[in-house]
Every structure is written in C-alpha cells, then in structure tokens.
Design a protein around this motif. Structure first.
Motif, PDB file in Angstrom:
ATOM      1  N   GLY A  88     -41.938 -11.270 -52.855  1.00 32.39           N
ATOM      2  CA  GLY A  88     -41.113 -10.068 -52.885  1.00 32.39           C
ATOM      3  C   GLY A  88     -41.543  -9.077 -51.810  1.00 32.39           C
ATOM      4  O   GLY A  88     -42.734  -8.961 -51.491  1.00 32.39           O
ATOM      5  N   ASP A 111     -36.372  -7.527 -55.402  1.00 32.25           N
ATOM      6  CA  ASP A 111     -37.304  -7.452 -54.280  1.00 32.25           C
ATOM      7  C   ASP A 111     -37.101  -8.511 -53.191  1.00 32.25           C
ATOM      8  O   ASP A 111     -37.995  -8.735 -52.382  1.00 32.25           O
ATOM      9  CB  ASP A 111     -38.732  -7.557 -54.841  1.00 32.25           C
ATOM     10  CG  ASP A 111     -39.732  -6.685 -54.101  1.00 32.25           C
ATOM     11  OD1 ASP A 111     -39.322  -5.809 -53.327  1.00 32.25           O
ATOM     12  OD2 ASP A 111     -40.943  -6.892 -54.313  1.00 32.25           O
ATOM     13  N   VAL A 117     -44.402 -11.890 -58.679  1.00 30.78           N
ATOM     14  CA  VAL A 117     -44.021 -11.273 -57.405  1.00 30.78           C
ATOM     15  C   VAL A 117     -43.358 -12.255 -56.441  1.00 30.78           C
ATOM     16  O   VAL A 117     -43.001 -11.877 -55.323  1.00 30.78           O
ATOM     17  CB  VAL A 117     -45.223 -10.595 -56.720  1.00 30.78           C
ATOM     18  CG1 VAL A 117     -45.848  -9.549 -57.636  1.00 30.78           C
ATOM     19  CG2 VAL A 117     -46.255 -11.615 -56.264  1.00 30.78           C
ATOM     20  N   VAL A 132     -37.488 -10.535 -60.307  1.00 33.93           N
ATOM     21  CA  VAL A 132     -38.156 -10.048 -59.098  1.00 33.93           C
ATOM     22  C   VAL A 132     -37.346 -10.409 -57.858  1.00 33.93           C
ATOM     23  O   VAL A 132     -37.291  -9.632 -56.900  1.00 33.93           O
ATOM     24  CB  VAL A 132     -39.618 -10.529 -59.009  1.00 33.93           C
ATOM     25  CG1 VAL A 132     -39.729 -11.996 -58.640  1.00 33.93           C
ATOM     26  CG2 VAL A 132     -40.385  -9.682 -58.012  1.00 33.93           C
TER      27      VAL A 132
END
Length: 165
Positions: A98, A25, A76, A21
């Motif tokens: 992210g 991101d 995330v 991630v």
C-alpha cells in the motif's frame, strides 16, 4: 531490517482485510489483473479481486501461495510465490505494498521473508519482475548483488537461492 513485518498465509478472513487495504491504499492496476469498466474500485472490480485470490491461492488446488503483508497488526499489502512452469525448482515472487507503507523498509523485510520461504519450500532460484519506474525495488535488488535485466517495459532479476543462503 524491520522486525515488525510478517507474512501470513492468505485465508478467507485475511482476504477481506487485503481487499480493504487495496481499495484504500492502492490502484486496481497495481494489485490485480485488468477488469473492463470505469476506473477505480467499482463493485465489479472488488468482486474480481476476491475471485482472483480465491481461484489462485485459496482454491482446493492452488497455483500459488499468497501471503498478507502485516506490519504490527495491520495488513498493508500482499506477497506471492508461484512455481514457474518449465523452470525446474524456480519460483516467481510478486509483491504489492500500500502507498502509505512504501519507502519505509517494508519491501526489504518482505523480500527477506520470501527468500526464506522459497528456500524452505525447496526452490533453487527466485524470479522477480518490476517496471522501470520502480526504482525502490531496483535499488533493493541491486543492494543484494542481483543483476537486473532491462528490456522494454520490464526489469527482471533472478536470485540464486542456494548462493544467497
């Protein structure tokens, strides 16, 4: 507050998800200490990301606790709690989320979880720091009634975990 946000203690399996991630991101400078070399997620920077977490939170004697931020089933971002040297019963919190999950209420849920975790671990106060351009974090802390201190390139705050409980 979002009910689909959880924190899971980082382990080797989650470390790969966390790296994935981060690469997709986030920028490296948002999620890890600087590494010399060209910009972006180079092979060396990816390896350094893993080594960093292995040495800080996955070692036999960890210096901090790191948690994967999970929304539903998706990792995330990461959150951490690190006891502060020289400040009895105080812990520093750190968070990165992210890009695609920023501004969606994840940060507020993560902060709530971190406050609960820190209290449960016996800490009396929590230190947070951010950059002046991170207005979302500053709004979140201000809404909690936390006093923000602006000094140069840093905005810091202390949360009294006993009073906030």
């Amino acid at each position: 507050m979002r009910s689909d946000v959880t924190l899971r203690q980082l382990d080797e399996g989650l470390l790969q998800d966390l790296l994935d991630v981060a690469v997709v991101d986030a920028d490296p400078h948002e999620v890890m200490p600087p590494v010399a070399g060209p910009a972006g997620w180079t092979d060396e920077r990816r390896a350094a990301f893993s080594r960093f977490h292995q040495s800080r939170s996955l070692s036999a004697e960890p210096v901090e606790s790191t948690y994967a931020i999970v929304v539903g089933d998706a990792v995330v971002g990461a959150a951490r709690l690190c006891p502060l040297e020289g400040a009895e019963h105080a812990v520093e919190a750190g968070v990165w989320i992210g890009r695609s999950y920023r501004g969606s209420g994840v940060g507020g849920a993560v902060l709530s979880h971190l406050l609960t975790l820190a209290r449960g671990l016996g800490f009396d106060s929590l230190f947070l720091g951010t950059k002046p351009d991170n207005t979302a974090s500053q709004r979140l802390l201000s809404a909690m009634g936390v006093d923000l201190v602006h000094e140069g390139d840093a905005v810091t705050a202390w949360v009294d975990l006993i009073a906030a409980g």
